[in-house]
Design an enzyme around this catalytic site. Sequence first.
Site, PDB file in Angstrom:
ATOM      1  N   GLU A   1     -92.689 -43.796   7.416  1.00 27.90           N
ATOM      2  CA  GLU A   1     -94.135 -43.570   7.343  1.00 27.90           C
ATOM      3  C   GLU A   1     -94.379 -42.077   7.487  1.00 27.90           C
ATOM      4  O   GLU A   1     -93.678 -41.404   8.235  1.00 27.90           O
ATOM      5  CB  GLU A   1     -94.894 -44.267   8.485  1.00 27.90           C
ATOM      6  CG  GLU A   1     -95.054 -45.753   8.319  1.00 27.90           C
ATOM      7  CD  GLU A   1     -93.939 -46.503   8.998  1.00 27.90           C
ATOM      8  OE1 GLU A   1     -93.242 -45.879   9.837  1.00 27.90           O
ATOM      9  OE2 GLU A   1     -93.749 -47.693   8.706  1.00 27.90           O
TER      10      GLU A   1
ATOM     11  N   ILE B   1     -88.208 -37.275  12.047  1.00 33.83           N
ATOM     12  CA  ILE B   1     -87.503 -36.087  11.520  1.00 33.83           C
ATOM     13  C   ILE B   1     -88.373 -34.881  11.848  1.00 33.83           C
ATOM     14  O   ILE B   1     -89.591 -34.915  11.664  1.00 33.83           O
ATOM     15  CB  ILE B   1     -87.190 -36.182  10.012  1.00 33.83           C
ATOM     16  CG1 ILE B   1     -86.454 -34.907   9.534  1.00 33.83           C
ATOM     17  CG2 ILE B   1     -88.429 -36.437   9.186  1.00 33.83           C
ATOM     18  CD1 ILE B   1     -85.794 -35.042   8.167  1.00 33.83           C
ATOM     19  N   ALA B   2     -87.760 -33.852  12.380  1.00 39.75           N
ATOM     20  CA  ALA B   2     -88.526 -32.657  12.740  1.00 39.75           C
ATOM     21  C   ALA B   2     -87.620 -31.442  12.717  1.00 39.75           C
ATOM     22  O   ALA B   2     -86.424 -31.523  13.031  1.00 39.75           O
ATOM     23  CB  ALA B   2     -89.134 -32.813  14.130  1.00 39.75           C
TER      24      ALA B   2
ATOM     25  N   TYR C   1     -89.230 -36.114   0.931  1.00 39.66           N
ATOM     26  CA  TYR C   1     -88.792 -37.506   0.770  1.00 39.66           C
ATOM     27  C   TYR C   1     -88.633 -37.858  -0.715  1.00 39.66           C
ATOM     28  O   TYR C   1     -87.722 -38.600  -1.090  1.00 39.66           O
ATOM     29  CB  TYR C   1     -89.780 -38.460   1.450  1.00 39.66           C
ATOM     30  CG  TYR C   1     -90.016 -38.144   2.910  1.00 39.66           C
ATOM     31  CD1 TYR C   1     -88.993 -37.617   3.696  1.00 39.66           C
ATOM     32  CD2 TYR C   1     -91.251 -38.343   3.515  1.00 39.66           C
ATOM     33  CE1 TYR C   1     -89.198 -37.309   5.035  1.00 39.66           C
ATOM     34  CE2 TYR C   1     -91.469 -38.035   4.846  1.00 39.66           C
ATOM     35  CZ  TYR C   1     -90.439 -37.515   5.600  1.00 39.66           C
ATOM     36  OH  TYR C   1     -90.642 -37.208   6.915  1.00 39.66           O
TER      37      TYR C   1
ATOM     38  N   ASN D   1     -99.548 -35.027   4.899  1.00 40.08           N
ATOM     39  CA  ASN D   1     -98.307 -34.257   5.096  1.00 40.08           C
ATOM     40  C   ASN D   1     -97.536 -34.160   3.769  1.00 40.08           C
ATOM     41  O   ASN D   1     -96.491 -34.783   3.561  1.00 40.08           O
ATOM     42  CB  ASN D   1     -97.453 -34.903   6.189  1.00 40.08           C
ATOM     43  CG  ASN D   1     -96.345 -33.995   6.685  1.00 40.08           C
ATOM     44  OD1 ASN D   1     -96.070 -32.962   6.076  1.00 40.08           O
ATOM     45  ND2 ASN D   1     -95.695 -34.386   7.771  1.00 40.08           N
TER      46      ASN D   1
HETATM   47  C1  LIG Z   1     -91.173 -32.067   7.291  1.00 39.46           C
HETATM   48  C2  LIG Z   1     -90.044 -31.210   7.863  1.00 39.46           C
HETATM   49  C3  LIG Z   1     -89.071 -32.089   8.635  1.00 39.46           C
HETATM   50  C4  LIG Z   1     -89.295 -30.569   6.678  1.00 39.46           C
HETATM   51  O1  LIG Z   1     -88.230 -29.786   7.185  1.00 39.46           O
HETATM   52  P1  LIG Z   1     -87.973 -28.302   6.641  1.00 39.46           P
HETATM   53  O2  LIG Z   1     -86.680 -27.871   7.175  1.00 39.46           O
HETATM   54  O3  LIG Z   1     -89.163 -27.477   6.926  1.00 39.46           O
HETATM   55  O4  LIG Z   1     -87.904 -28.576   5.064  1.00 39.46           O
HETATM   56  P2  LIG Z   1     -86.834 -27.977   4.059  1.00 39.46           P
HETATM   57  O5  LIG Z   1     -86.816 -26.503   4.158  1.00 39.46           O
HETATM   58  O6  LIG Z   1     -85.555 -28.718   4.189  1.00 39.46           O
HETATM   59  O7  LIG Z   1     -87.517 -28.355   2.677  1.00 39.46           O
HETATM   60  C5  LIG Z   1     -87.140 -29.541   1.997  1.00 39.46           C
HETATM   61  C6  LIG Z   1     -88.169 -29.878   0.953  1.00 39.46           C
HETATM   62  O8  LIG Z   1     -89.412 -30.192   1.568  1.00 39.46           O
HETATM   63  C7  LIG Z   1     -90.477 -29.695   0.776  1.00 39.46           C
HETATM   64  N1  LIG Z   1     -91.212 -28.698   1.556  1.00 39.46           N
HETATM   65  C8  LIG Z   1     -90.819 -28.127   2.712  1.00 39.46           C
HETATM   66  N2  LIG Z   1     -91.795 -27.294   3.144  1.00 39.46           N
HETATM   67  C9  LIG Z   1     -92.796 -27.365   2.247  1.00 39.46           C
HETATM   68  C10 LIG Z   1     -94.073 -26.781   2.163  1.00 39.46           C
HETATM   69  N3  LIG Z   1     -94.532 -25.944   3.094  1.00 39.46           N
HETATM   70  N4  LIG Z   1     -94.864 -27.115   1.102  1.00 39.46           N
HETATM   71  C11 LIG Z   1     -94.437 -27.977   0.166  1.00 39.46           C
HETATM   72  N5  LIG Z   1     -93.222 -28.563   0.206  1.00 39.46           N
HETATM   73  C12 LIG Z   1     -92.413 -28.272   1.229  1.00 39.46           C
HETATM   74  C13 LIG Z   1     -89.853 -29.104  -0.466  1.00 39.46           C
HETATM   75  O9  LIG Z   1     -89.758 -30.142  -1.421  1.00 39.46           O
HETATM   76  C14 LIG Z   1     -88.483 -28.715   0.026  1.00 39.46           C
HETATM   77  O10 LIG Z   1     -87.533 -28.710  -0.989  1.00 39.46           O
HETATM   78  P3  LIG Z   1     -87.083 -27.339  -1.715  1.00 39.46           P
HETATM   79  O11 LIG Z   1     -86.574 -26.449  -0.632  1.00 39.46           O
HETATM   80  O12 LIG Z   1     -86.058 -27.789  -2.659  1.00 39.46           O
HETATM   81  O13 LIG Z   1     -88.340 -26.815  -2.336  1.00 39.46           O
HETATM   82  C15 LIG Z   1     -90.578 -30.055   8.771  1.00 39.46           C
HETATM   83  O14 LIG Z   1     -91.475 -29.269   8.037  1.00 39.46           O
HETATM   84  C16 LIG Z   1     -91.243 -30.537  10.045  1.00 39.46           C
HETATM   85  O15 LIG Z   1     -90.591 -30.726  11.052  1.00 39.46           O
HETATM   86  N6  LIG Z   1     -92.559 -30.740  10.025  1.00 39.46           N
HETATM   87  C17 LIG Z   1     -93.282 -31.145  11.230  1.00 39.46           C
HETATM   88  C18 LIG Z   1     -92.899 -32.546  11.644  1.00 39.46           C
HETATM   89  C19 LIG Z   1     -93.124 -33.526  10.532  1.00 39.46           C
HETATM   90  O16 LIG Z   1     -94.116 -33.473   9.814  1.00 39.46           O
HETATM   91  N7  LIG Z   1     -92.171 -34.466  10.397  1.00 39.46           N
HETATM   92  C20 LIG Z   1     -92.242 -35.490   9.399  1.00 39.46           C
HETATM   93  C21 LIG Z   1     -92.949 -36.651   9.963  1.00 39.46           C
HETATM   94  S1  LIG Z   1     -93.019 -38.000   8.800  1.00 39.46           S
END
Ligand SMILES: CC(C)(COP(=O)(O)OP(=O)(O)OC[C@H]1O[C@@H](n2cnc3c(N)ncnc32)[C@H](O)[C@@H]1OP(=O)(O)O)[C@@H](O)C(=O)NCCC(=O)NCCS
Length: 174
Positions: A99, A65-66, A111, A104
Amino acid sequence: MRGADLDEVIAIERKVFSAPWSRSLYRDELAITDTRRYLVASEHRRVVGYVGLMMILDEAHVTTIAVDSAHQGRGIGKLLLYRVLLDAIALGATCATLEVRVSNTAAQALYHQFGFVPAGIRKNYYADVNEDGLVMWAYGLGEEASRHRLEKVRASLEERALLVRADDPRGLPR
Ligand SMILES: CC(C)(COP(=O)(O)OP(=O)(O)OC[C@H]1O[C@@H](n2cnc3c(N)ncnc32)[C@H](O)[C@@H]1OP(=O)(O)O)[C@@H](O)C(=O)NCCC(=O)NCCS
């Protein structure tokens, strides 16, 4: 996700992961249609995020997921996970696993909202960055508590106006 999305998917992949998947790996995954689901989120016809799922019996394995760095924190990751878990339930999943790097915490918080809980550590799972992997599981998919969690997520996505129109053929089922 289609073959035509792969240029944009790979560009995001290289930005956000230290060990990005190759194009051929994505091609192989997309070729498996019965046990895989790969979805993209797009805005103005550009891919801004994606998620992957592999079914093993009644287990849904979230393979990736990204979200593009420029679009993180807008709820797109939540939308993708929501949508793919609905697919997983439709495919008969009763539980889901993934995983994540132990450091992170942003992804772990995401999750957690879907009922994933820590279940163990895979030592040095992310060998390229010398980091352990946290294994998380969500149980009881499709059951009352899980449905309730998904409803809460759905409401938060609606608040942010992230759900696509119900009459969009690619829209989320009600
Ligand atoms: C992890 C990832 C997929 C989340 O996607 P995102 O679109 O940024 O996240 P969202 O805006 O949908 O946030 C969803 C929830 O994640 C958490 N979250 C997101 N960013 C956060 C941050 N910087 N700090 C803490 N919690 C965070 C919060 O719980 C948030 O819920 P809320 O909006 O109700 O507070 C994205 O940050 C990403 O691509 N990261 C790099 C790749 C990665 O780490 N992938 C996962 C591998 S296991």
